[in-house]
Motif scaffolding. Structure first.
Motif, PDB file in Angstrom:
ATOM      1  N   GLN A 107       0.850  -1.182   0.000  1.00 40.61           N
ATOM      2  CA  GLN A 107       0.000   0.000   0.000  1.00 40.61           C
ATOM      3  C   GLN A 107       0.890   1.237   0.000  1.00 40.61           C
ATOM      4  O   GLN A 107       1.919   1.275   0.682  1.00 40.61           O
ATOM      5  N   PHE A 108       0.475   2.251  -0.767  1.00 38.44           N
ATOM      6  CA  PHE A 108       1.226   3.498  -0.852  1.00 38.44           C
ATOM      7  C   PHE A 108       0.317   4.681  -0.531  1.00 38.44           C
ATOM      8  O   PHE A 108      -0.829   4.740  -0.996  1.00 38.44           O
ATOM      9  N   ILE A 109       0.836   5.607   0.262  1.00 41.06           N
ATOM     10  CA  ILE A 109       0.222   6.922   0.439  1.00 41.06           C
ATOM     11  C   ILE A 109       1.309   7.931   0.086  1.00 41.06           C
ATOM     12  O   ILE A 109       2.391   7.927   0.696  1.00 41.06           O
ATOM     13  N   ILE A 110       1.030   8.777  -0.888  1.00 39.93           N
ATOM     14  CA  ILE A 110       2.064   9.637  -1.458  1.00 39.93           C
ATOM     15  C   ILE A 110       1.587  11.080  -1.513  1.00 39.93           C
ATOM     16  O   ILE A 110       0.538  11.373  -2.099  1.00 39.93           O
ATOM     17  N   ALA A 111       2.362  11.977  -0.922  1.00 44.39           N
ATOM     18  CA  ALA A 111       2.128  13.415  -1.073  1.00 44.39           C
ATOM     19  C   ALA A 111       2.999  13.892  -2.231  1.00 44.39           C
ATOM     20  O   ALA A 111       4.213  13.690  -2.219  1.00 44.39           O
ATOM     21  N   THR A 112       2.388  14.509  -3.230  1.00 43.77           N
ATOM     22  CA  THR A 112       3.136  14.839  -4.442  1.00 43.77           C
ATOM     23  C   THR A 112       2.552  16.041  -5.157  1.00 43.77           C
ATOM     24  O   THR A 112       1.360  16.336  -5.041  1.00 43.77           O
TER      25      THR A 112
END
Length: 239
Positions: free
Chosen positions: A182-187
């Protein structure tokens, strides 16, 4: 799913005028349900996306300066002010993972060097300082990221060229499909948050709300610039 819900406990929040609760998106937050393997936090600088991601990392037991559960080192102002007010709901709970914080990655690389050659094996066997910034990020993704885990990434595009961002998407896709990650990415990167079948959460306009790719300001500005570069530059540069 792994991490299913993020809850901010209002009854335990500090006064609204105190950081980080003075950030409108954080102030208005109650619960966020995560329904996809990949979730993107997007929004302007100061909108709260990195603040929330850092808080999640701290609750997960990851070093809020960057790293996993076993990476212990200190960086000034790396302590999360939000984590004690967050509750995470898991199914099932996963303790393996990593928090990438682009702005303090240099300190993380120094920490790995201090651990010695054995630890470097998990990062390709070569000091992260002896690689370019982009190479060191990809070395991390290719060597350290493996197994069922949750990965929290704060602006991974900071060190990646457009071509390397596409390489990262391929690496992430393999981890999601084959390793059940699982990925949570601020971008800020329209390339990165263009990943298919992901949830995009906007932190703009004082609230956290789901949006579609073409509705994001980052996409719209980038597309307009590419389609009308000369006019765009004339409008902003000419008196």
């Amino acid at each position: 799913m792994v991490l299913r819900r993020i809850t901010l406990l209002h009854e335990e929040k500090s006064a609204k005028e105190e950081y980080p609760f003075s950030i409108p998106s954080i102030q208005s937050m109650t619960e966020l349900d995560l329904t996809k393997r990949v979730t993107f936090f997007v929004g302007e600088n100061g909108s709260g996306k990195s603040t929330l991601l850092e808080g999640i990392a701290d609750v997960c037991g990851f070093n809020p300066a960057g790293g996993g559960r076993n990476n212990t080192y200190d960086v000034d102002a790396s302590e999360s002010a939000l984590s004690e007010h967050l509750r995470l709901s898991w199914m099932p709970k996963v303790t393996n993972g990593f928090f990438l914080r682009a702005e303090s990655f240099y300190h993380f690389a120094s920490h790995i060097d201090q651990l010695g050659a054995e630890s470097l094996k998990s990062y390709g066997g070569k000091s992260l300082h002896q690689q370019s910034h982009g190479e060191s990020f990809l070395s991390l993704f290719l060597n350290r990221f493996q197994g069922k885990a949750i990965y929290l990434l704060d602006e991974p595009e900071a060190a990646l060229s457009p071509q390397r961002q596409l390489t990262f998407l391929r690496v992430m896709h393999e981890l999601v499909q084959e390793e059940d990650c699982q990925f949570i990415i601020a971008t800020h990167s329209p390339i990165i948050f263009g990943y298919p079948d992901a949830t995009i959460l906007s932190f703009d306009d004082g609230e956290i709300k789901e949006t579609d790719y073409e509705s994001t300001e980052h996409y719209q500005i980038t597309k307009y610039f590419l389609d009308h570069r000369k006019k765009f530059l004339k409008d902003i540069l000419d008196d």
